[in-house]
Design a protein around this motif. Structure first.
Motif, PDB file in Angstrom:
ATOM      1  N   PHE A 238      -3.433   1.687   3.779  1.00 46.09           N
ATOM      2  CA  PHE A 238      -2.150   1.708   4.486  1.00 46.09           C
ATOM      3  C   PHE A 238      -2.366   1.935   5.981  1.00 46.09           C
ATOM      4  CE2 PHE A 238       1.308   4.350   6.191  1.00 46.09           C
ATOM      5  CZ  PHE A 238       2.381   3.478   6.050  1.00 46.09           C
ATOM      6  N   LEU A 239      -3.225   2.883   6.319  1.00 47.57           N
ATOM      7  CA  LEU A 239      -3.485   3.177   7.732  1.00 47.57           C
ATOM      8  C   LEU A 239      -4.179   2.009   8.429  1.00 47.57           C
ATOM      9  CD1 LEU A 239      -4.589   6.914   7.464  1.00 47.57           C
ATOM     10  CD2 LEU A 239      -2.437   6.014   8.368  1.00 47.57           C
ATOM     11  N   LEU A 240      -5.192   1.436   7.792  1.00 47.90           N
ATOM     12  CA  LEU A 240      -5.913   0.328   8.409  1.00 47.90           C
ATOM     13  C   LEU A 240      -5.027  -0.914   8.551  1.00 47.90           C
ATOM     14  CD1 LEU A 240      -9.390   0.726   6.701  1.00 47.90           C
ATOM     15  CD2 LEU A 240      -8.889   0.969   9.133  1.00 47.90           C
ATOM     16  N   ALA A 241      -4.314  -1.264   7.482  1.00 46.07           N
ATOM     17  CA  ALA A 241      -3.422  -2.431   7.537  1.00 46.07           C
ATOM     18  C   ALA A 241      -2.268  -2.169   8.505  1.00 46.07           C
ATOM     19  CB  ALA A 241      -2.894  -2.771   6.144  1.00 46.07           C
ATOM     20  N   GLY A 242      -1.794  -0.929   8.554  1.00 46.37           N
ATOM     21  CA  GLY A 242      -0.737  -0.570   9.497  1.00 46.37           C
ATOM     22  C   GLY A 242      -1.209  -0.710  10.940  1.00 46.37           C
TER      23      GLY A 242
ATOM     24  N   PHE B 160       0.828  -1.211   0.000  1.00 48.48           N
ATOM     25  CA  PHE B 160       0.000   0.000   0.000  1.00 48.48           C
ATOM     26  C   PHE B 160       0.857   1.253   0.000  1.00 48.48           C
ATOM     27  CE2 PHE B 160      -3.472  -2.737   1.855  1.00 48.48           C
ATOM     28  CZ  PHE B 160      -4.228  -2.720   0.693  1.00 48.48           C
ATOM     29  N   LEU B 161       1.971   1.234   0.709  1.00 52.80           N
ATOM     30  CA  LEU B 161       2.876   2.379   0.696  1.00 52.80           C
ATOM     31  C   LEU B 161       3.430   2.614  -0.701  1.00 52.80           C
ATOM     32  CD1 LEU B 161       4.369   4.593   2.246  1.00 52.80           C
ATOM     33  CD2 LEU B 161       6.138   2.908   2.761  1.00 52.80           C
ATOM     34  N   LEU B 162       3.803   1.545  -1.367  1.00 55.78           N
ATOM     35  CA  LEU B 162       4.325   1.670  -2.734  1.00 55.78           C
ATOM     36  C   LEU B 162       3.248   2.153  -3.706  1.00 55.78           C
ATOM     37  CD1 LEU B 162       6.572  -1.500  -2.784  1.00 55.78           C
ATOM     38  CD2 LEU B 162       7.346   0.884  -2.853  1.00 55.78           C
ATOM     39  N   TRP B 163       2.040   1.601  -3.616  1.00 59.22           N
ATOM     40  CA  TRP B 163       0.955   2.070  -4.491  1.00 59.22           C
ATOM     41  C   TRP B 163       0.627   3.538  -4.223  1.00 59.22           C
ATOM     42  CZ3 TRP B 163      -0.413   0.411  -8.893  1.00 59.22           C
ATOM     43  CH2 TRP B 163      -0.435  -0.942  -9.190  1.00 59.22           C
ATOM     44  N   MET B 164       0.625   3.915  -2.952  1.00 58.49           N
ATOM     45  CA  MET B 164       0.362   5.303  -2.600  1.00 58.49           C
ATOM     46  C   MET B 164       1.451   6.207  -3.169  1.00 58.49           C
ATOM     47  SD  MET B 164      -0.377   6.794   1.222  1.00 58.49           S
ATOM     48  CE  MET B 164       1.222   6.285   1.823  1.00 58.49           C
ATOM     49  N   SER B 165       2.708   5.793  -3.053  1.00 60.46           N
ATOM     50  CA  SER B 165       3.825   6.571  -3.599  1.00 60.46           C
ATOM     51  C   SER B 165       3.744   6.671  -5.113  1.00 60.46           C
ATOM     52  CB  SER B 165       5.161   5.935  -3.200  1.00 60.46           C
ATOM     53  OG  SER B 165       5.283   5.883  -1.809  1.00 60.46           O
ATOM     54  N   TYR B 166       3.401   5.566  -5.751  1.00 58.95           N
ATOM     55  CA  TYR B 166       3.241   5.544  -7.206  1.00 58.95           C
ATOM     56  C   TYR B 166       2.146   6.533  -7.635  1.00 58.95           C
ATOM     57  CZ  TYR B 166       2.017   3.598 -11.801  1.00 58.95           C
ATOM     58  OH  TYR B 166       1.731   3.426 -13.133  1.00 58.95           O
ATOM     59  N   GLY B 167       1.028   6.488  -6.947  1.00 61.49           N
ATOM     60  CA  GLY B 167      -0.055   7.427  -7.255  1.00 61.49           C
ATOM     61  C   GLY B 167       0.349   8.865  -7.022  1.00 61.49           C
ATOM     62  N   TRP B 168       1.104   9.100  -5.949  1.00 60.94           N
ATOM     63  CA  TRP B 168       1.573  10.455  -5.642  1.00 60.94           C
ATOM     64  C   TRP B 168       2.486  10.967  -6.758  1.00 60.94           C
ATOM     65  CZ3 TRP B 168       0.539  13.635  -1.454  1.00 60.94           C
ATOM     66  CH2 TRP B 168       1.322  14.765  -1.350  1.00 60.94           C
ATOM     67  N   LEU B 169       3.417  10.128  -7.187  1.00 58.76           N
ATOM     68  CA  LEU B 169       4.341  10.527  -8.245  1.00 58.76           C
ATOM     69  C   LEU B 169       3.627  10.779  -9.573  1.00 58.76           C
ATOM     70  CD1 LEU B 169       7.274   8.105  -7.398  1.00 58.76           C
ATOM     71  CD2 LEU B 169       7.259  10.603  -7.110  1.00 58.76           C
ATOM     72  N   ARG B 170       2.565  10.041  -9.807  1.00 59.67           N
ATOM     73  CA  ARG B 170       1.778  10.220 -11.033  1.00 59.67           C
ATOM     74  C   ARG B 170       0.700  11.293 -10.870  1.00 59.67           C
ATOM     75  NH1 ARG B 170       1.750   6.432 -15.067  1.00 59.67           N
ATOM     76  NH2 ARG B 170      -0.445   6.904 -15.417  1.00 59.67           N
TER      77      ARG B 170
END
Length: 98
Positions: free
Chosen positions: A70-74, A47-57
Motif C-alpha cells: 500500500f505504501l509503495l503503490a501509494g 491493498f487497503l482492502l486486503w490490509m483491512s481484511y487482514g486487520w479484521l481477521r
C-alpha cells in the motif's frame, strides 16, 4: 512451518518486492508519464482492502505485506499526480546523490 506458510511467505515477499523497482526508477528518472494513475488507484484501493481484511481477521501475514505494498503503490500513485517541480523535489530528498 508447513508448505502453505512457505508459499504464503514467498507470495508476500514477491508482491512486496514487485513495487520497489518501479518506485526506485521514478526516484532516479523523475518520469511517470508511462504509468497509469487509474491502475494505481485500483491497486492502492485493493491493498487497503486486503490490509483491512487482514486487520479484521487479525491475520498479520495479510496485514504486513499489504501495508508495505500500500505504501509503495501509494508513493507511485502520488508521484504520478505531482507536478514535475514537486516530483523532482520529492525525488531529490530521497536520492540526494543524483
Amino acid at each position: 512451518m508447513d508448505v502453505t506458510a512457505y508459499i504464503g511467505a514467498a507470495a508476500a515477499l514477491c508482491s512486496t518486492a514487485s513495487f520497489a523497482p518501479q518506485a526506485w526508477k521514478i526516484i532516479k528518472t523523475r518520469d511517470t508519464a508511462s504509468i497509469s494513475a487509474k491502475t494505481y488507484v485500483l491497486t492502492v484501493a485493493g491493498f487497503l482492502l486486503w490490509m483491512s481484511y487482514g486487520w479484521l481477521r487479525e491475520d498479520w501475514a495479510l496485514v504486513l505485506p499489504n501495508a508495505i505494498c500500500f505504501l509503495l503503490a501509494g508513493f507511485i500513485l502520488v508521484m504520478t499526480r505531482l507536478p514535475q517541480r514537486q516530483k523532482e523535489a520529492v525525488a531529490d530528498s530521497l536520492d540526494p546523490d543524483r
